[in-house]
Design an enzyme around this catalytic site. Structure first.
Site, PDB file in Angstrom:
ATOM      1  N   GLY A 142      11.675 -18.668  -9.446  1.00  0.00           N
ATOM      2  CA  GLY A 142      12.797 -18.063  -8.740  1.00  0.00           C
ATOM      3  C   GLY A 142      13.976 -17.777  -9.646  1.00  0.00           C
ATOM      4  CG  ASN A 185      20.624 -24.225  -2.817  1.00  0.00           C
ATOM      5  OD1 ASN A 185      21.481 -23.348  -2.736  1.00  0.00           O
ATOM      6  ND2 ASN A 185      20.622 -25.126  -3.776  1.00  0.00           N
ATOM      7  CD  GLN A 201      16.368 -23.519  -0.235  1.00  0.00           C
ATOM      8  OE1 GLN A 201      15.874 -24.022   0.777  1.00  0.00           O
ATOM      9  NE2 GLN A 201      16.169 -24.040  -1.430  1.00  0.00           N
ATOM     10  CB  SER A 224      11.094 -19.735  -5.976  1.00  0.00           C
ATOM     11  OG  SER A 224      10.541 -20.667  -6.876  1.00  0.00           O
ATOM     12  CB  CYS A 242      19.682 -28.027 -10.184  1.00  0.00           C
ATOM     13  SG  CYS A 242      18.444 -26.850  -9.734  1.00  0.00           S
TER      14      CYS A 242
HETATM   15  C1  LIG Z   1      18.708 -20.710  -3.362  1.00  0.00           C
HETATM   16  C2  LIG Z   1      17.912 -20.952  -4.590  1.00  0.00           C
HETATM   17  N1  LIG Z   1      17.857 -20.010  -5.550  1.00  0.00           N
HETATM   18  C3  LIG Z   1      17.131 -20.176  -6.666  1.00  0.00           C
HETATM   19  C4  LIG Z   1      16.406 -21.315  -6.902  1.00  0.00           C
HETATM   20  C5  LIG Z   1      15.637 -21.428  -8.189  1.00  0.00           C
HETATM   21  O1  LIG Z   1      14.246 -21.430  -8.027  1.00  0.00           O
HETATM   22  P1  LIG Z   1      13.304 -22.050  -9.154  1.00  0.00           P
HETATM   23  O2  LIG Z   1      13.718 -23.467  -9.353  1.00  0.00           O
HETATM   24  O3  LIG Z   1      11.933 -21.921  -8.626  1.00  0.00           O
HETATM   25  O4  LIG Z   1      13.518 -21.267 -10.405  1.00  0.00           O
HETATM   26  C6  LIG Z   1      16.425 -22.339  -5.931  1.00  0.00           C
HETATM   27  C7  LIG Z   1      15.689 -23.624  -6.085  1.00  0.00           C
HETATM   28  O5  LIG Z   1      15.658 -24.275  -7.079  1.00  0.00           O
HETATM   29  C8  LIG Z   1      17.192 -22.146  -4.759  1.00  0.00           C
HETATM   30  O6  LIG Z   1      17.249 -23.087  -3.803  1.00  0.00           O
END
Ligand SMILES: Cc1ncc(COP(=O)(O)O)c(C=O)c1O
Ligand SMILES: Cc1ncc(COP(=O)(O)O)c(C=O)c1O
Ligand code: FES
Ligand code: FES
Lengths: 392, 133, 392, 133
Positions: free
Chosen positions: A80, A159, A187, A205, A331
């Site tokens: 993502g 998220n 999300q 993602s 994160c």
């Molecule tokens: C709203 C949102 N955008 C982007 C991401 C990034 O996705 P990924 O960790 O698969 O790169 C996440 C989750 O980590 C997310 O919750």
């Protein structure tokens, strides 16, 4: 390294962190196996290669249905974050770093990080705050748009809080002003319909809806000018070089098909709403709790402040008692600063720090939610007691 | 949960001696200004020995565990022994702390020392004072 | 979509295209399964997340052994092309696009593509030709280096010809001149030792040595200034944002362990040399064939011109007869222009177009190679006959 | 191999009538200047009918298959029927060609027409001339 052999959480565990990542759906595990067995390189002309190519094409069609676009509008990426970075940086790179970007303070780090990188290349960036409700007011976006605004990037749902953003209205406003729109639908993909979104660019993602980690996709409209982040062999119509992640892509497609079907089912949607209601009813035993966003919100994501405890401490205690939740986004786990999302909403730092996120997915049962609420109530009481506070 | 030693897990999930000693001889209250974590100790002291001690704590998982652990360690000890406790010894008693948990030991050692000092000086803390961690 | 359930090629197939991609090693398939079962997000603080984190850390240690670096010197990426782009573009972005890049005409499209992208940002690029032997002369690199040369990027062995490049000598020269070195070791990882390479940056791709497609790694030395391509959640020490591809990373580590052990085994190395000799002995039945590189070459990669036939036609015929080979690199399959590598070596266009690449891997047997040679001889004769040429 | 129709696969792996007709009445030689593929036809013609025909070809898999197919189609046909063959008909006879294979049909139609023209004009090709594909 664990030696557990079957996919998915152990049965004694109550996993309420689907917003961070989901267990891999059985259909996706099967597709992953098929992908592993396709040992050819999709770029090879021999039949082993062509079999892999056909499988990727089939997966592309399924993901196109999720994204609501033509097959050749799907660009597979390594997650993502990569899809988001490609959307933002690829669009501005193609415009030779001219123009203006509008985004919001509640975006995921991938959007904010890409926006920051665009800024170092000379792109002007406006970051709009949300309302205290956790929603971005389309009027604030309208005010931020300038004649040179090239792109508006807003997430479909947040998220951390689950707040559903008015992306359709924002898209109308942006399009009327001649700007493009990127929606981070990481999300919502597989939970809310994203195919109808009128945004130009849409990121998803796989691991958030039953696929595997490290695979994502970007919807790119025909004729959109986009510069690749990863240059090389010309795969993905030149937008993303590198041998395709065949097993991951097949797993993503299988998960998308399952999730799209489920999310279109009113029974499933009603069940998720019911789960939310049951959780909140259970937690209501406690005094002083605050649900950060409780309207225009995804049923699946419940963000709650428990004054008198640290959110990370509560999450640790729940973990030791078999309930897996998170403090804000995955994160940010372990970092000391309070959530940038809650801060942007005007939530005081101590309340933000006392926040825990419960998030549901396709495997979440009512029993799990009821138990989680009970364990949470008990844990909060215990922690408040240690602090000498009224545990109620 | 690999992030915590078994001792920390034990005290965190099953804290000993939380609350306040009814007729405390002394109270010591220390906070870490960076993370905001706080430990309050109340103790009964007789003949230079800590006969009863209880904690209240607000903070991270490790700080709660260490506060509980501290009460067990200190109870029955002479004040001079308590004064000799240092952060390294707390890390050891806790069965190990990860680098980012280590400042918890400073908080615990500080509040223990403060307890001894306050007793000797006949003062009590009402608001948390900062630890040196 | 195929419904084959076990990994690997079907037994009637002779797969001699390991330079394009390899079947997934059984150990890697098992590790992939373990990774799928780890349903937590490595960034989550709960135990499901921590289990995933620990597994990734263990995998990092294994890949560090492959790469010959400290654990925290390994950056996992979404493939070899991404690792290469990160090495080149990340280094020049961190230097604010100042300085000079030296590379060669025989590099993979990922290096040449990244070099082209760097050039659009203002980086000066010198592209050194190889000798007709297919090897880059270190003296040519020395001549190309300027006082402002920041980075020299040379591949360890060429994917089309197998030519092993004098990367150690080039590294000495570059380091003496104060320049950094990136080695694209995608073709050699798991076959030749890469841990001893003194280059600063080293790229590898899992699917070339028994891992899965869509996972790569870059060796980054401590203190190296590198800007991420993908910004966001701070994973991979801030060099590559996004939820980690846990199953893919575990599979890469398992494949690396197997491959490193095997490649250190003199019996395995001797076997590969023997396979090469048997193939060439078989093909020697034909008149006029030319082995493009036959000294300082990987045993595994055999690039042969068959005058009087088109390489793609021969590859198609071999495919229909169960032998999978490629014309040059997989990425170029289907494109009409002759290989940029052979062209750079001074091979005439018609000879380049009559070229086929045979490449071996851990699953290649002597019987397969002998049969492949026989089928090739017969096929070339048939095609030459259709052309009215002397078929010999 | 999904890239080729069964007919193309058949003629490619098992070409019919390759070589040259011994006492040919006519020879036609056409090449595609872009890809370099070439087809040579030699034929015996009696009473306006192609009584024997053989091909030689250098080129892509589809071009070899189509050259072979062409000889089967043309043998026994009248020259006017051969002249009426067009690229679309070749695509059809080949059981379909993918977009990037389609110019092969032009090469085949051209060499067939050239055979008829050469016969009528009493000339023969020694070097390939370009097809219009
Ligand atoms: C709203 C949102 N955008 C982007 C991401 C990034 O996705 P990924 O960790 O698969 O790169 C996440 C989750 O980590 C997310 O919750
Ligand atoms: C030498 C070389 N470098 C880079 C790559 C790119 O690797 P990937 O396709 O895994 O991105 C390849 C193979 O495709 C290669 O052979
Ligand atoms: S986080 Fe500082 S003592 Fe707990
Ligand atoms: S590639 Fe042009 S006719 Fe074969």
């Amino acid at each position: 390294m664990t030696t557990r052999s079957a996919a998915g959480p152990d049965p004694a565990e109550i996993y309420l962190d689907h917003a961070a990542t989901t267990p891999v759906a059985p259909e996706a595990v099967a597709a992953l196996g098929r992908g592993v067995a396709l040992h050819g390189n999709p770029s090879s002309r021999h039949s082993a290669g062509q079999a892999a190519r056909e499988a990727v094409d089939g997966a592309r069609a399924a993901v196109a249905r999720l994204l609501g676009c033509a097959h050749d509008g799907v660009v597979f990426t390594g997650g993502g974050s990569e899809a988001i970075n490609l959307a933002l940086l690829g669009t501005f790179a193609a415009a030779e770093w001219r123009g203006h970007l509008v985004t919001t303070r509640i975006e995921h780090a991938a959007v904010l990080g890409a926006a920051g990188a665009a800024a170092t290349h000379g792109v002007a960036v406006t970051v709009v705050p949300p309302d205290p409700s956790g929603h971005v007011d389309p009027e604030r976006i309208a005010e931020a748009i300038r004649p040179d605004t090239l792109l508006v990037s807003v997430m479909h749902a947040n998220n951390e809080t689950g707040a559903i953003q008015p992306v359709e209205r924002i898209t109308e406003i942006a399009h009327a002003a001649g700007a493009l729109v990127h929606v981070d639908a990481v999300q919502t993909a597989g939970k809310l319909p994203i195919a109808p979104l009128r945004a130009d660019l849409v990121s998803v993602s796989a691991h958030k809806f039953g696929g595997v980690k490290g695979v994502g996709a970007l919807r790119v409209p025909a004729g959109h000018e986009l510069t690749a982040l990863i240059h090389g062999g010309g795969q993905e119509s030149g937008y993303r070089a590198g041998t395709e992640n065949v097993p991951g892509i097949l797993a993503m497609a299988a998960a998308a098909e399952v999730a799209v079907t489920a999310s279109a089912d009113p029974v499933v949607r009603a069940h998720r709403e019911h789960l939310r209601a049951r959780l909140l009813a259970g937690l209501a035993e406690l005094d002083g709790i605050r649900v950060h966003v409780d309207s225009r919100v995804m049923a699946e994501t419940v963000s709650v402040a428990f004054p008198g405890v640290r959110g990370d401490t509560l999450a640790d205690l729940l973990d030791l008692r078999g309930v897996h939740v998170s403090t804000g986004s995955a994160c940010h786990a372990g970092s000391e600063s309070p959530s940038h999302v809650l801060t942007a909403m005007g939530v005081p730092a101590d309340l933000a720090r006392s926040t825990v996120r419960f998030s549901f997915g396709s495997t979440t049962t009512e029993q799990a939610v009821v138990t989680a609420a009970e364990v949470t109530v008990d844990s909060v009481r215990g922690l408040r007691r240690s602090w000498g506070a009224n545990p109620a | 949960m690999g992030r915590f030693s078994p001792t920390v897990v034990d005290h965190f999930t099953n804290p000993r001696n939380s609350g306040q000693v009814a007729d405390a001889s002394v109270r010591a209250f220390v906070g870490n200004p960076v993370c905001g974590d706080q430990i309050l100790l109340t103790a009964a002291v007789a003949d230079g020995v800590v006969t009863d001690i209880r904690f209240q704590a607000f903070g991270c998982s490790a700080s709660l565990a260490v506060a509980s652990l501290l009460t067990e360690v200190v109870k029955g000890k002479g004040l001079d022994e308590v004064a000799a406790l240092d952060a390294d010894r707390v890390v050891e008693l806790a069965g190990g702390l990860t680098p980012d948990q280590r400042h918890v030991a400073g908080l615990a050692a500080d509040v223990a020392h403060r307890l001894v000092d306050n007793f000797h000086q006949g003062v009590n803390d009402d608001d948390p004072i900062s630890c040196g961690a």
